[in-house]
Design an enzyme around this catalytic site. Structure first.
Site, PDB file in Angstrom:
ATOM      1  N   HIS A 186       2.072 -12.031   2.637  1.00  0.00           N
ATOM      2  CA  HIS A 186       1.308 -13.195   3.086  1.00  0.00           C
ATOM      3  C   HIS A 186       0.431 -13.748   1.974  1.00  0.00           C
ATOM      4  O   HIS A 186       0.017 -13.035   1.062  1.00  0.00           O
ATOM      5  CB  HIS A 186       0.473 -12.849   4.322  1.00  0.00           C
ATOM      6  CG  HIS A 186      -0.523 -11.744   4.133  1.00  0.00           C
ATOM      7  ND1 HIS A 186      -1.808 -11.958   3.686  1.00  0.00           N
ATOM      8  CD2 HIS A 186      -0.426 -10.408   4.347  1.00  0.00           C
ATOM      9  CE1 HIS A 186      -2.460 -10.809   3.643  1.00  0.00           C
ATOM     10  NE2 HIS A 186      -1.644  -9.844   4.030  1.00  0.00           N
ATOM     11  N   ASP A 220      -2.468 -15.675   2.720  1.00  0.00           N
ATOM     12  CA  ASP A 220      -3.861 -15.826   3.137  1.00  0.00           C
ATOM     13  C   ASP A 220      -4.657 -14.556   2.882  1.00  0.00           C
ATOM     14  O   ASP A 220      -4.096 -13.460   2.727  1.00  0.00           O
ATOM     15  CB  ASP A 220      -3.947 -16.222   4.608  1.00  0.00           C
ATOM     16  CG  ASP A 220      -3.281 -15.217   5.547  1.00  0.00           C
ATOM     17  OD1 ASP A 220      -2.227 -14.657   5.171  1.00  0.00           O
ATOM     18  OD2 ASP A 220      -3.809 -14.973   6.644  1.00  0.00           O
ATOM     19  N   ASP A 276      -5.039  -6.847  -0.791  1.00  0.00           N
ATOM     20  CA  ASP A 276      -4.411  -7.359   0.421  1.00  0.00           C
ATOM     21  C   ASP A 276      -4.292  -8.873   0.357  1.00  0.00           C
ATOM     22  O   ASP A 276      -5.168  -9.584   0.804  1.00  0.00           O
ATOM     23  CB  ASP A 276      -5.249  -6.938   1.626  1.00  0.00           C
ATOM     24  CG  ASP A 276      -4.590  -7.255   2.955  1.00  0.00           C
ATOM     25  OD1 ASP A 276      -3.385  -7.570   2.982  1.00  0.00           O
ATOM     26  OD2 ASP A 276      -5.289  -7.199   3.972  1.00  0.00           O
ATOM     27  N   GLU A 301      -1.078 -14.576   8.163  1.00  0.00           N
ATOM     28  CA  GLU A 301      -0.830 -13.213   8.637  1.00  0.00           C
ATOM     29  C   GLU A 301      -2.098 -12.580   9.194  1.00  0.00           C
ATOM     30  O   GLU A 301      -2.036 -11.811  10.155  1.00  0.00           O
ATOM     31  CB  GLU A 301      -0.284 -12.349   7.492  1.00  0.00           C
ATOM     32  CG  GLU A 301       0.170 -10.960   7.918  1.00  0.00           C
ATOM     33  CD  GLU A 301      -0.942  -9.911   7.932  1.00  0.00           C
ATOM     34  OE1 GLU A 301      -0.752  -8.840   8.541  1.00  0.00           O
ATOM     35  OE2 GLU A 301      -2.013 -10.167   7.348  1.00  0.00           O
ATOM     36  N   GLU A 302      -3.250 -12.899   8.608  1.00  0.00           N
ATOM     37  CA  GLU A 302      -4.484 -12.214   8.975  1.00  0.00           C
ATOM     38  C   GLU A 302      -4.967 -12.563  10.382  1.00  0.00           C
ATOM     39  O   GLU A 302      -5.759 -11.826  10.963  1.00  0.00           O
ATOM     40  CB  GLU A 302      -5.593 -12.546   7.965  1.00  0.00           C
ATOM     41  CG  GLU A 302      -5.342 -12.039   6.543  1.00  0.00           C
ATOM     42  CD  GLU A 302      -5.440 -10.532   6.412  1.00  0.00           C
ATOM     43  OE1 GLU A 302      -5.692  -9.856   7.443  1.00  0.00           O
ATOM     44  OE2 GLU A 302      -5.256 -10.024   5.295  1.00  0.00           O
ATOM     45  N   GLU A 331       2.626  -5.133   1.895  1.00  0.00           N
ATOM     46  CA  GLU A 331       1.242  -4.847   2.269  1.00  0.00           C
ATOM     47  C   GLU A 331       0.754  -3.597   1.532  1.00  0.00           C
ATOM     48  O   GLU A 331       1.545  -2.725   1.167  1.00  0.00           O
ATOM     49  CB  GLU A 331       1.139  -4.624   3.780  1.00  0.00           C
ATOM     50  CG  GLU A 331       1.405  -5.842   4.626  1.00  0.00           C
ATOM     51  CD  GLU A 331       0.170  -6.706   4.810  1.00  0.00           C
ATOM     52  OE1 GLU A 331      -0.854  -6.447   4.155  1.00  0.00           O
ATOM     53  OE2 GLU A 331       0.240  -7.656   5.611  1.00  0.00           O
ATOM     54  N   HIS A 367     -10.043  -6.033   2.737  1.00  0.00           N
ATOM     55  CA  HIS A 367     -11.057  -6.631   3.609  1.00  0.00           C
ATOM     56  C   HIS A 367     -12.475  -6.224   3.223  1.00  0.00           C
ATOM     57  O   HIS A 367     -13.431  -6.654   3.879  1.00  0.00           O
ATOM     58  CB  HIS A 367     -10.806  -6.290   5.090  1.00  0.00           C
ATOM     59  CG  HIS A 367      -9.535  -6.840   5.647  1.00  0.00           C
ATOM     60  ND1 HIS A 367      -9.356  -7.093   6.988  1.00  0.00           N
ATOM     61  CD2 HIS A 367      -8.369  -7.196   5.058  1.00  0.00           C
ATOM     62  CE1 HIS A 367      -8.136  -7.568   7.193  1.00  0.00           C
ATOM     63  NE2 HIS A 367      -7.518  -7.633   6.026  1.00  0.00           N
TER      64      HIS A 367
END
Length: 411
Positions: free
Chosen positions: A69, A71, A101, A135-136, A161, A379
């Site tokens: 992803h 984002d 990530d 995706e998030e 990932e 994150h």
């Protein structure tokens, strides 16, 4: 491709702020990189400033789909030591939002595809990159690829990932609920004249949770070793302390397993709320805001065995000190996953990925694995990744894009 150019691709990706959107700019940047090297690709716009990108090398069958992803999650810049959208190199690490990530994984896929094509690989078969938006939060990018048929001819799926040197073949799904209680305001000295929405919401949440846990308590995933999880994550209600609240709202996250899938969980929620409304004043309503199915891949798949074979020398070359091994063990314990210092494990893990959309019609038994550069910092503030791991994964992917198409399928 020179090492400096590889770093530049990662630097450029990190510099594009894709917090909750703006994947179109990132997709257009990747298109410019692929165009430079003659790799077939296409940007597929979604709504607003969101977009997917698809790229391919090789042709024909088999088809190995790799996906990641574009984002990233939000940042609190006050907690960062450096600009989160500027790639910073320090003490053998790359710092920046998305380095773990998963812009490192995305960059590694892109570079490995370019280098494989330059080496005229694969000679028989296709590597297809699906770079997704959103995706998030809602996985609209993966859903669009599924609807477009991008997975129809796929023989295997690899997500980049961040797993580090772990292979994840099974993970939970998720059901997110927005539950609202509708009552009647009154003076707190005369509560009998009102309907307390906060109390009703607390009661119905407790009812739903108990009913779900009672129904699923003996349903354990043999891979994840965990039952269904129920989390009340947001709660809002009331206006002031001397007024009976007329409205309240909660947001609930339920992590689901293949052995007790989403539709059965939603049925429990529906029946619990209906029963509560029948016996109580006021009204409880709800809506499902996220519905991502759990995925159980084949732990003995050819793709997993091949990655273990290719990546094992890189893992052994880490030569971690006892202190570093202890640190890895502690991180694994916090994440609830096993750890081995001498081999690459294939495991199940809590969490969710775009596979819930990409493998919607193949939720169990697919040739599927998650394997990408990363650590325990996704994150988090000051997110980072080992520079060596980034370069190693480029090499691992590049070799995979050759060996997957020439290895004995029975190996």
């Amino acid at each position: 491709m020179e090492k400096a150019e590889k770093v530049q691709i990662l630097r450029d990706l990190v510099s594009i702020n894709t917090v909750g959107g703006n994947e179109l700019e990132a997709a257009q940047y990747l298109k410019s990189v692929f165009d430079k090297y003659g790799v077939k690709n296409e940007v597929r716009p979604l709504q607003g400033n969101r977009a997917n990108l698809v790229a391919e090398i090789g042709s024909g069958k088999p088809v190995l789909v790799v996906s990641g992803h574009l984002d990233v999650v939000a940042v609190n810049e006050q907690e960062w030591q450096n600009d989160p959208f500027t790639l910073t190199e320090k003490d053998g690490q790359f710092y920046g939002r998305g380095t773990a990530d998963m812009k490192s994984g995305m960059a590694a896929f892109v570079i490995a595809m370019i280098e494989a094509q330059q080496a005229q690989q694969p000679q028989h078969g296709t590597v297809r990159l699906l770079a997704t938006a959103d995706e998030e939060v809602g996985e609209i990018g993966a859903a669009a690829f599924y609807e477009d048929g991008a997975m129809k001819d796929a023989d295997a799926l690899l997500l980049g990932e961040p797993t580090g040197y772990l292979l994840v073949h099974t993970h939970t799904g998720a059901v997110d609920l927005q539950i609202q209680a509708h009552g009647q305001a009154a003076h707190s000295s005369r509560p009998q004249t009102g309907i307390n929405a906060v109390e009703n919401l607390i009661e119905v949440l407790d009812l739903i949770k108990n009913n779900i846990l009672k129904k699923t308590q003996y349903t354990i995933s043999p891979v994840l070793k965990k039952p269904t999880l129920f989390n009340i994550d947001c709660f809002h209600g009331g206006e002031q302390v001397n007024t009976i609240p007329s409205a309240a709202e909660a947001e609930v996250n339920i992590r689901t397993i293949s052995e007790y899938p989403n539709d059965q969980i939603i049925d429990i929620v529906n029946k619990s709320i209906a029963a509560y409304n029948e016996l109580n004043k006021g009204q409880i309503t709800y809506k499902v805001t996220t519905n991502l199915i759990p995925i159980s891949g084949n732990p003995d798949s050819r793709l997993i065995k091949l990655i273990q074979k290719i990546a094992q020398p890189y893992y052994q070359a880490l030569n971690d000190t006892p202190a570093k091994i202890q640190q890895h063990q502690h991180a694994a314990e916090l994440m609830g996953v096993p750890y081995a210092a001498d081999k690459i494990l294939a495991i199940g893990a809590m969490g969710g990925t775009d596979a819930s959309k990409l493998l919607y019609d193949r939720p169990r038994g697919a040739d599927y694995v998650i394997f990408g550069p990363g650590n325990e910092t996704p994150h988090q503030s000051n997110e980072h990744i080992s520079q060596q791991m980034f370069f190693d994964f480029i090499d691992i992917y590049r070799q995979l894009f050759t060996d997957y198409f020439v290895s004995d399928p029975k190996a």
